[in-house]
Enzyme design. Structure first.
Site, short mmCIF file in Angstrom:
data_model
loop_
_atom_site.label_atom_id
_atom_site.label_comp_id
_atom_site.label_asym_id
_atom_site.label_seq_id
_atom_site.Cartn_x
_atom_site.Cartn_y
_atom_site.Cartn_z
CE LYS A 106 -4.49 1.24 0.32
NZ LYS A 106 -5.62 0.41 0.00
CG ASN A 221 -14.31 3.60 -7.27
OD1 ASN A 221 -14.47 2.13 -6.50
ND2 ASN A 221 -14.28 3.48 -8.31
N1 LIG Z 1 -11.46 2.36 -4.70
C1 LIG Z 1 -11.09 1.09 -4.56
O1 LIG Z 1 -10.95 0.25 -5.22
C2 LIG Z 1 -11.17 0.40 -2.98
C3 LIG Z 1 -11.32 1.23 -2.02
N2 LIG Z 1 -11.46 0.78 -0.80
C4 LIG Z 1 -11.71 1.81 0.46
O2 LIG Z 1 -12.91 2.43 0.25
C5 LIG Z 1 -12.89 3.48 1.10
C6 LIG Z 1 -13.43 4.50 0.13
O3 LIG Z 1 -12.39 4.71 -1.11
P1 LIG Z 1 -12.93 5.34 -2.50
O4 LIG Z 1 -14.54 5.19 -2.76
O5 LIG Z 1 -11.91 4.73 -3.38
O6 LIG Z 1 -12.62 6.72 -2.51
P2 LIG Z 1 -12.96 8.09 -2.99
O7 LIG Z 1 -11.81 9.04 -3.00
O8 LIG Z 1 -13.47 7.53 -4.48
O9 LIG Z 1 -14.15 8.57 -2.17
C7 LIG Z 1 -14.07 8.72 -0.74
C8 LIG Z 1 -15.48 9.40 -0.25
O10 LIG Z 1 -15.05 9.24 1.13
C9 LIG Z 1 -15.64 10.50 1.64
N3 LIG Z 1 -14.76 11.10 2.94
C10 LIG Z 1 -13.44 11.25 2.71
N4 LIG Z 1 -13.06 11.88 4.01
C11 LIG Z 1 -14.38 11.61 4.86
C12 LIG Z 1 -14.42 11.80 6.31
N5 LIG Z 1 -13.51 12.50 6.94
N6 LIG Z 1 -15.69 11.54 6.63
C13 LIG Z 1 -16.65 11.15 5.72
N7 LIG Z 1 -16.65 10.71 4.35
C14 LIG Z 1 -15.25 11.14 3.82
C15 LIG Z 1 -15.45 11.33 0.47
O11 LIG Z 1 -16.00 12.71 0.63
C16 LIG Z 1 -15.83 10.46 -0.62
O12 LIG Z 1 -17.12 10.66 -0.86
C17 LIG Z 1 -11.60 3.72 1.58
O13 LIG Z 1 -11.67 3.29 2.82
C18 LIG Z 1 -10.53 2.82 0.62
O14 LIG Z 1 -9.58 2.30 1.00
C19 LIG Z 1 -11.29 -0.32 -0.35
C20 LIG Z 1 -10.82 -1.32 -1.36
C21 LIG Z 1 -10.74 -1.01 -2.84
O1 LIG Z 2 -6.88 -2.74 -6.59
C1 LIG Z 2 -5.89 -2.98 -5.91
O2 LIG Z 2 -4.72 -3.53 -6.16
C2 LIG Z 2 -5.96 -2.63 -4.53
C3 LIG Z 2 -7.05 -1.94 -3.94
C4 LIG Z 2 -6.96 -1.39 -2.46
O3 LIG Z 2 -6.09 -0.65 -2.35
C5 LIG Z 2 -7.74 -2.11 -1.48
O4 LIG Z 2 -8.37 -3.14 -1.53
O5 LIG Z 2 -7.75 -1.46 -0.27
#
Ligand SMILES: NC(=O)C1=CN([C@@H]2O[C@H](COP(=O)(O)OP(=O)(O)OC[C@H]3O[C@@H](n4cnc5c(N)ncnc54)[C@H](O)[C@@H]3O)[C@@H](O)[C@H]2O)C=CC1
Ligand SMILES: O=C(O)CCC(=O)C(=O)O
Length: 414
Positions: A106, A221
Site C-alpha cells: 500500500k 468510487n
Molecule cells: N477504490 C477502491 O478500489 C477501493 C477502496 N477501498 C476503500 O474504500 C474507501 C473509500 O474509497 P474510495 O471510494 O475509493 O475513495 P474516493 O476517494 O473515491 O471517495 C472517498 C469518499 O469518502 C468521503 N470522505 C472522505 N473523508 C471523509 C470523512 N472524514 N468523513 C466522511 N466521509 C469522508 C469522500 O467525501 C468521498 O465521498 C476507503 O477506505 C478505501 O480504502 C477499499 C478497497 C478498494
Molecule cells: O486494486 C488494488 O490492487 C488494491 C485496492 C486497494 O487498495 C484495497 O483493496 O484497499
C-alpha cells in the site's frame, strides 16, 4: 482503559490471535507483525505559482512470500506511516482470502488533491513513481487506486514508469483507463464485491434486499457505485454522506440525481441545506450499514448506538476492534473490510493477468469470475466463523493469513 485507535498496533493484536488459533508459533508472528519493507520518500513538486512544495509519501510492502505485493495509493492529508503499514497488512489478508497470487502492499502521499490543480496532481503522481521506482514493478509491487486517486492518476503513474524503464509497462499498475490496458469492470469492482457480500449476508439473516433500508457512508468510487447497485436492485438507500456531511430521507434518496451531481472527489452534500452529520448518519435506523469512507468511524463510543443488523465494511478499517466486539455481542453480523472490499483487488488481479497475456475479457466475463471468487470467499469466512464460534473479522484473519504464513514457511523464512 482507552480504546486503541492505532490501526497498525490494533491489527498486530488480531494477527497474533489469528496465528495462535491457526497453530503457528511466535516466529511466524515476528515475521508477519510488521511489513518487510517501508519506504518513506520526499517528493518536491513545482506548484503552479512557481514555488516548490515538498510532499511526504510512503510505500509499504507487508509480505511477498506468495508473490509480488499489491495495493492502492492514497492521496489524503491524514496519510501516515502507521496507517500505510496497516493498509498493506490488510492487503495481504484480502489477497489471501480471495486466493490471489500476491502479498499486501500500500502507498500514500500526505496531500489534499482537492486543493491542487490537475497539473500539480500530475507532477506529484509522476514524482511519487520516480521516488519509489526501485521497489515497484509488474513482478515486484503493483499499485492501484484508493482514496482520492483515480484512473487518470494511474495513467500518469504508468506513463512515468514506462518512461523510466524505456518500455511500455501496463502491468505496473491497475485501475487504468480502458484504452491503456485497464479492465472492464474495475471501476465498479469494489462496489460489486460489497454488493455480493451484502446479498450473501442478507441471505444468512433472512433479509429481503428489496425491502431493506440501507445507509452508506462515503459517496466516492466504492460508495456511489454501491448506492446505484442497491438502488437499482430495489433496496431503499435512505442515507449517504461525504467528507462534509450527510443526507437522509426515510423514503429513499434519489440516487441517480446524486450521482449526476457528485464531483470527482465524491462530494455532493455541499449542494444541500438540510444535512446531518456523519456521526448522525451512522446511527440512523436502518437494516444495512455500509461504511465506505475512512477508518475509525465505528468505535466503542458509538457502537452501542448502531441500529443496523448487518454492517458490511467497504472502507478499510472503519470499525475498531473494541467496536467489533460490542457489535458481535449485540448480534450484529459484521462483514469485515478484508473480505467485503476485496472486489477491487480481485479485478485488479484480472487486469494484471489480462495485461500479462495481452488478451482482454468482456465485462460479463470479469463480473462472473468476480462473483464466483467472492461468493466462495464469503462462505469460507462465514463458515470458519460459525465452526469456530468467533466473529467474522477474526475468521477472516485466520483465512487470510494462511497463504502468507504457509508460503513463508515453504520458503524457509520461518
Ligand atoms: N477504490 C477502491 O478500489 C477501493 C477502496 N477501498 C476503500 O474504500 C474507501 C473509500 O474509497 P474510495 O471510494 O475509493 O475513495 P474516493 O476517494 O473515491 O471517495 C472517498 C469518499 O469518502 C468521503 N470522505 C472522505 N473523508 C471523509 C470523512 N472524514 N468523513 C466522511 N466521509 C469522508 C469522500 O467525501 C468521498 O465521498 C476507503 O477506505 C478505501 O480504502 C477499499 C478497497 C478498494
Ligand atoms: O486494486 C488494488 O490492487 C488494491 C485496492 C486497494 O487498495 C484495497 O483493496 O484497499
Amino acid at each position: 482503559m482507552e480504546e486503541n485507535l492505532n490501526l497498525f498496533t490494533s491489527t498486530q493484536e488480531i494477527i497474533k490471535e489469528a496465528l495462535v488459533k491457526l497453530g503457528f508459533n511466535d516466529e511466524m508472528y515476528e515475521l508477519l507483525k510488521e511489513p518487510l519493507r517501508v519506504l518513506m520518500v520526499r517528493i518536491p513538486v513545482r506548484m503552479d505559482d512557481g514555488t516548490v512544495k515538498v510532499f511526504q509519501g510512503y510505500r509499504s510492502q507487508h509480505n511477498d512470500s506468495v508473490g509480488p505485493t499489491k495495493g492502492g495509493v492514497r492521496f489524503h492529508p491524514e496519510v501516515n506511516e502507521d496507517e500505510v503499514k496497516a493498509l498493506s497488512m490488510w492487503m495481504t489478508l484480502k489477497c489471501g482470502i480471495v486466493g490471489l497470487p500476491y502479498g499486501g502492499g500500500k502507498g500514500g502521499i500526505v496531500c489534499d488533491p482537492r486543493t491542487m490543480s490537475m497539473s500539480e496532481i500530475e507532477r506529484l503522481s509522476r514524482g511519487y513513481v520516480r521516488a519509489i521506482s526501485q521497489i515497484v514493478g509488474p513482478t515486484k509491487d503493483i499499485p492501484a487506486p484508493d482514496v482520492y486517486t483515480n484512473s487518470q492518476i494511474m495513467a500518469w503513474m504508468m506513463d512515468e514508469y514506462s518512461r523510466l524503464r524505456e518500455n511500455d509497462s501496463p502491468g505496473f499498475i491497475t485501475g487504468k483507463p480502458l484504452v491503456l490496458g485497464g479492465s472492464e469492470g474495475r471501476e465498479k469492482a469494489t462496489a460489486q464485491g460489497v454488493t455480493i457480500c451484502i446479498e450473501e449476508a442478507a441471505k444468512k439473516r433472512g433479509i429481503n434486499l428489496k425491502d431493506a433500508r440501507v445507509v452508506i457512508q462515503g459517496f466516492g468510487n466504492a460508495g456511489s457505485f454501491l448506492a446505484k447497485f442497491l438502488h437499482d436492485y430495489g433496496a431503499k438507500v435512505i442515507g449517504i454522506s461525504d467528507a462534509y456531511g450527510a443526507l437522509h430521507d426515510p423514503d429513499g434518496l434519489d440516487i441517480d440525481y446524486l450521482l449526476d451531481r457528485r464531483d470527482s472527489f465524491g462530494t455532493v452534500t455541499t449542494l444541500f441545506e438540510n444535512t446531518i452529520t456523519n456521526k448522525e448518519l451512522l446511527e440512523l435506523d436502518c437494516d444495512i450499514l455500509v461504511p465506505a469512507a475512512i477508518s475509525n468511524q465505528i468505535t466503542a463510543e458509538n457502537a452501542h448506538n448502531i441500529k443496523a443488523s448487518i454492517i458490511v465494511e467497504a472502507a478499510n478499517g472503519p470499525t475498531t476492534m473494541e467496536a467489533t466486539k460490542i457489535l458481535s455481542d449485540n448480534g450484529v453480523l459484521l462483514v469485515p473490510d478484508v473480505l467485503a472490499s476485496a472486489g477491487g483487488v480481485t479485478v485488479s488481479y484480472f487486469e494484471w493477468v489480462q495485461n500479462n497475456q495481452g488478451y482482454y475479457w468482456s465485462e460479463e466475463e470479469v463480473n462472473e469470475k468476480l462473483r464466483k471468487k467472492l461468493v466462495e470467499s464469503f462462505n469460507n469466512v462465514y463458515n470458519t466463523a460459525e465452526t469456530r464460534r468467533i466473529n467474522m473479522r477474526l475468521a477472516a484473519y485466520m483465512v487470510g493469513l494462511r497463504n502468507a504464513a504457509e508460503a513463508s514457511k515453504f520458503r524457509g523464512w520461518v
